[in-house]
Design a protein around this motif. Structure first.
Motif, PDB file in Angstrom:
ATOM      1  N   LEU A 270       0.830  -1.203   0.000  1.00 27.30           N
ATOM      2  CA  LEU A 270       0.000   0.000   0.000  1.00 27.30           C
ATOM      3  C   LEU A 270       0.866   1.255   0.000  1.00 27.30           C
ATOM      4  CD1 LEU A 270      -2.773  -1.019   2.573  1.00 27.30           C
ATOM      5  CD2 LEU A 270      -2.868  -1.152   0.082  1.00 27.30           C
ATOM      6  N   LEU A 271       1.953   1.233   0.775  1.00 27.42           N
ATOM      7  CA  LEU A 271       2.858   2.385   0.813  1.00 27.42           C
ATOM      8  C   LEU A 271       3.540   2.595  -0.527  1.00 27.42           C
ATOM      9  CD1 LEU A 271       4.483   1.921   4.348  1.00 27.42           C
ATOM     10  CD2 LEU A 271       2.835   3.672   3.641  1.00 27.42           C
ATOM     11  N   HIS A 272       3.916   1.500  -1.143  1.00 27.82           N
ATOM     12  CA  HIS A 272       4.530   1.609  -2.469  1.00 27.82           C
ATOM     13  C   HIS A 272       3.548   2.193  -3.473  1.00 27.82           C
ATOM     14  CE1 HIS A 272       7.085   0.691  -5.889  1.00 27.82           C
ATOM     15  NE2 HIS A 272       6.069   0.049  -6.455  1.00 27.82           N
ATOM     16  N   HIS A 273       2.304   1.769  -3.367  1.00 33.68           N
ATOM     17  CA  HIS A 273       1.264   2.281  -4.260  1.00 33.68           C
ATOM     18  C   HIS A 273       1.084   3.779  -4.061  1.00 33.68           C
ATOM     19  CE1 HIS A 273      -1.892   1.172  -7.088  1.00 33.68           C
ATOM     20  NE2 HIS A 273      -2.738   1.959  -6.451  1.00 33.68           N
ATOM     21  N   LEU A 274       1.112   4.206  -2.803  1.00 35.67           N
ATOM     22  CA  LEU A 274       1.008   5.636  -2.496  1.00 35.67           C
ATOM     23  C   LEU A 274       2.196   6.410  -3.059  1.00 35.67           C
ATOM     24  CD1 LEU A 274      -0.288   5.946   1.183  1.00 35.67           C
ATOM     25  CD2 LEU A 274      -1.289   7.007  -0.854  1.00 35.67           C
ATOM     26  N   SER A 275       3.368   5.811  -2.942  1.00 40.42           N
ATOM     27  CA  SER A 275       4.574   6.506  -3.404  1.00 40.42           C
ATOM     28  C   SER A 275       4.561   6.752  -4.904  1.00 40.42           C
ATOM     29  CB  SER A 275       5.827   5.699  -3.034  1.00 40.42           C
ATOM     30  OG  SER A 275       5.922   4.521  -3.819  1.00 40.42           O
ATOM     31  N   GLU A 276       3.783   5.931  -5.622  1.00 44.36           N
ATOM     32  CA  GLU A 276       3.666   6.107  -7.071  1.00 44.36           C
ATOM     33  C   GLU A 276       2.568   7.099  -7.432  1.00 44.36           C
ATOM     34  OE1 GLU A 276       3.102   2.134  -8.566  1.00 44.36           O
ATOM     35  OE2 GLU A 276       5.263   1.832  -8.797  1.00 44.36           O
ATOM     36  N   GLY A 277       1.884   7.622  -6.395  1.00 41.45           N
ATOM     37  CA  GLY A 277       0.845   8.618  -6.627  1.00 41.45           C
ATOM     38  C   GLY A 277      -0.440   8.057  -7.199  1.00 41.45           C
ATOM     39  N   LYS A 278      -0.652   6.769  -7.018  1.00 43.92           N
ATOM     40  CA  LYS A 278      -1.848   6.132  -7.585  1.00 43.92           C
ATOM     41  C   LYS A 278      -2.927   5.986  -6.516  1.00 43.92           C
ATOM     42  CE  LYS A 278       0.718   3.217 -10.879  1.00 43.92           C
ATOM     43  NZ  LYS A 278       1.046   1.812 -11.229  1.00 43.92           N
ATOM     44  N   ASP A 279      -4.151   6.314  -6.898  1.00 42.48           N
ATOM     45  CA  ASP A 279      -5.328   6.025  -6.062  1.00 42.48           C
ATOM     46  C   ASP A 279      -5.111   6.438  -4.608  1.00 42.48           C
ATOM     47  OD1 ASP A 279      -6.442   4.497  -8.363  1.00 42.48           O
ATOM     48  OD2 ASP A 279      -4.876   3.060  -7.817  1.00 42.48           O
ATOM     49  N   THR A 280      -4.613   7.643  -4.414  1.00 38.14           N
ATOM     50  CA  THR A 280      -4.236   8.080  -3.069  1.00 38.14           C
ATOM     51  C   THR A 280      -5.410   8.073  -2.096  1.00 38.14           C
ATOM     52  OG1 THR A 280      -4.518  10.377  -3.789  1.00 38.14           O
ATOM     53  CG2 THR A 280      -2.280   9.458  -3.848  1.00 38.14           C
ATOM     54  N   ASP A 281      -6.560   8.546  -2.543  1.00 38.57           N
ATOM     55  CA  ASP A 281      -7.717   8.590  -1.639  1.00 38.57           C
ATOM     56  C   ASP A 281      -8.106   7.197  -1.175  1.00 38.57           C
ATOM     57  OD1 ASP A 281      -7.787  11.305  -1.858  1.00 38.57           O
ATOM     58  OD2 ASP A 281      -9.444  11.367  -3.297  1.00 38.57           O
ATOM     59  N   ALA A 282      -8.199   6.263  -2.144  1.00 35.35           N
ATOM     60  CA  ALA A 282      -8.605   4.897  -1.806  1.00 35.35           C
ATOM     61  C   ALA A 282      -7.563   4.226  -0.921  1.00 35.35           C
ATOM     62  CB  ALA A 282      -8.814   4.083  -3.081  1.00 35.35           C
ATOM     63  N   THR A 283      -6.272   4.433  -1.233  1.00 35.67           N
ATOM     64  CA  THR A 283      -5.218   3.793  -0.457  1.00 35.67           C
ATOM     65  C   THR A 283      -5.189   4.319   0.967  1.00 35.67           C
ATOM     66  OG1 THR A 283      -3.922   3.655  -2.512  1.00 35.67           O
ATOM     67  CG2 THR A 283      -2.754   3.226  -0.450  1.00 35.67           C
ATOM     68  N   GLU A 284      -5.304   5.630   1.126  1.00 30.29           N
ATOM     69  CA  GLU A 284      -5.285   6.211   2.476  1.00 30.29           C
ATOM     70  C   GLU A 284      -6.503   5.770   3.285  1.00 30.29           C
ATOM     71  OE1 GLU A 284      -4.978  10.351   1.749  1.00 30.29           O
ATOM     72  OE2 GLU A 284      -2.829  10.308   1.300  1.00 30.29           O
ATOM     73  N   LYS A 285      -7.634   5.664   2.612  1.00 31.13           N
ATOM     74  CA  LYS A 285      -8.842   5.220   3.310  1.00 31.13           C
ATOM     75  C   LYS A 285      -8.674   3.795   3.829  1.00 31.13           C
ATOM     76  CE  LYS A 285     -13.848   4.645   2.670  1.00 31.13           C
ATOM     77  NZ  LYS A 285     -14.964   4.782   1.713  1.00 31.13           N
ATOM     78  N   ILE A 286      -8.095   2.928   3.001  1.00 31.46           N
ATOM     79  CA  ILE A 286      -7.877   1.541   3.409  1.00 31.46           C
ATOM     80  C   ILE A 286      -6.843   1.495   4.525  1.00 31.46           C
ATOM     81  CG2 ILE A 286      -6.916  -0.671   2.641  1.00 31.46           C
ATOM     82  CD1 ILE A 286      -8.220  -0.012  -0.127  1.00 31.46           C
ATOM     83  N   GLY A 287      -5.821   2.330   4.422  1.00 34.68           N
ATOM     84  CA  GLY A 287      -4.770   2.363   5.439  1.00 34.68           C
ATOM     85  C   GLY A 287      -5.288   2.781   6.803  1.00 34.68           C
ATOM     86  N   ARG A 288      -6.319   3.638   6.817  1.00 30.72           N
ATOM     87  CA  ARG A 288      -6.896   4.089   8.084  1.00 30.72           C
ATOM     88  C   ARG A 288      -7.863   3.077   8.689  1.00 30.72           C
ATOM     89  NH1 ARG A 288      -7.303   9.019   5.154  1.00 30.72           N
ATOM     90  NH2 ARG A 288      -9.503   8.597   4.736  1.00 30.72           N
ATOM     91  N   ALA A 289      -8.353   2.184   7.847  1.00 36.60           N
ATOM     92  CA  ALA A 289      -9.384   1.227   8.295  1.00 36.60           C
ATOM     93  C   ALA A 289      -8.807   0.198   9.275  1.00 36.60           C
ATOM     94  CB  ALA A 289      -9.972   0.511   7.088  1.00 36.60           C
TER      95      ALA A 289
END
Length: 289
Positions: A270-289
């Protein structure tokens, strides 16, 4: 208690033929539930006005009283919509094989919305047949529904029939689910995938992955969601690969599925996905869950 119950039945029988007292008398007999109480309800059937028959038929259906099936069937063609609906529901609840033709004759000639809910009653009847181990007849009915109802506005009937089939036939239903999930209707696909979620073992998971890989983005996204809920770790490698898909919906479902499959172990991906700037809203939401 048995003697008291018999005396109560005898004292209540006359009231079953009274238009105003039929319903309260029926409620008492429903609570008694003895064979004599059931016989009294059946004996009164046809001797009261339509509303009384509705009350009696509903009660006999609730009691799943098989000796009543052939007599109740006489009301299946009623022009009184409520009486017909309650009759079909009662026959479905009783689940006697003798009622198959009666229920299918009505359901099979129903198109579009019908206030008697004939098709839904037929599907409920198939479920009862499965519970009664009348599997041959249950399967016959499921296949009849699938053959008859093919229009887009009838897909919920297909979904209901396939749910019944899966419940009573287990993995034998999977070939039909594999085929039907390719349908273009999202709601229909979702219903089928809910049915399929916990069916089968690792080989079934592998089959779902194979279907997803050959499907368009919309179907792939739906299967990814199901794979997450299925919680078979075997799917994790495939799910993680789909994080690189060009379709945003596919990536979003892959993110959610990966989190379900790997829990805290999904954080690096998930962090790698964020670092690529992809789907930031969805990734952060899942990370907070």
């Amino acid at each position: 208690d048995l003697v008291g119950g018999c005396l109560s039945v005898l004292s209540l029988k006359p009231y079953l033929q009274d238009a105003e007292l039929c319903e309260p008398a029926t409620k008492v007999l429903l609570s008694i539930r003895t064979e004599k109480a059931k016989e009294a309800l059946l004996e009164a059937l046809g001797k009261v006005k339509p509303n009384g028959n509705i009350t009696l038929i509903r009660a006999l259906g609730t009691l799943q009283y098989k000796p009543a099936a052939t007599i109740i069937a006489q009301f299946a063609g009623s022009k009184n919509t409520t009486l017909q609906r309650v009759t079909l529901q009662a026959l479905a609840g009783i689940g006697d094989p003798v009622s198959y033709k009666t229920l299918w004759d009505v359901a099979g000639n129903t198109q579009g919305y019908n206030p008697t809910m004939a098709i839904s009653s037929f599907i409920a009847y198939l479920d009862r047949l499965g519970e009664e181990n009348e599997l041959k007849l249950c399967k016959k009915g499921v296949l009849a529904i699938l053959k008859k109802y093919t229009n887009p506005d009838q897909l919920h009937y297909r979904a209901g029939a396939l749910e019944v089939y899966a419940r009573h036939f287990g993995e034998k239903a999977l070939p039909l689910l594999y085929k039907e999930v390719k349908n273009g209707d999202k709601d229909y696909r979702t219903a089928l995938l809910v049915t399929a979620t916990h069916m089968g073992s690792a080989s079934v998971t592998t089959k779902w992955i194979s279907i997803a890989e050959k499907s368009d983005a919309a179907i792939r996204a739906d299967i990814l969601r199901m794979l997450g809920l299925r919680n078979d770790k075997l799917a994790a490698t495939y799910v993680e690969k789909e994080l690189s898909d060009k379709d945003g919906a596919v990536r979003t479902e892959a993110l959610g599925a990966l989190a379900l499959l790997k829990g805290k172990d999904a954080v690096p991906a998930l962090l790698h996905h964020l670092s690529e700037g992809k789907d930031t809203d969805a990734t952060e939401k899942i990370g907070r869950a």
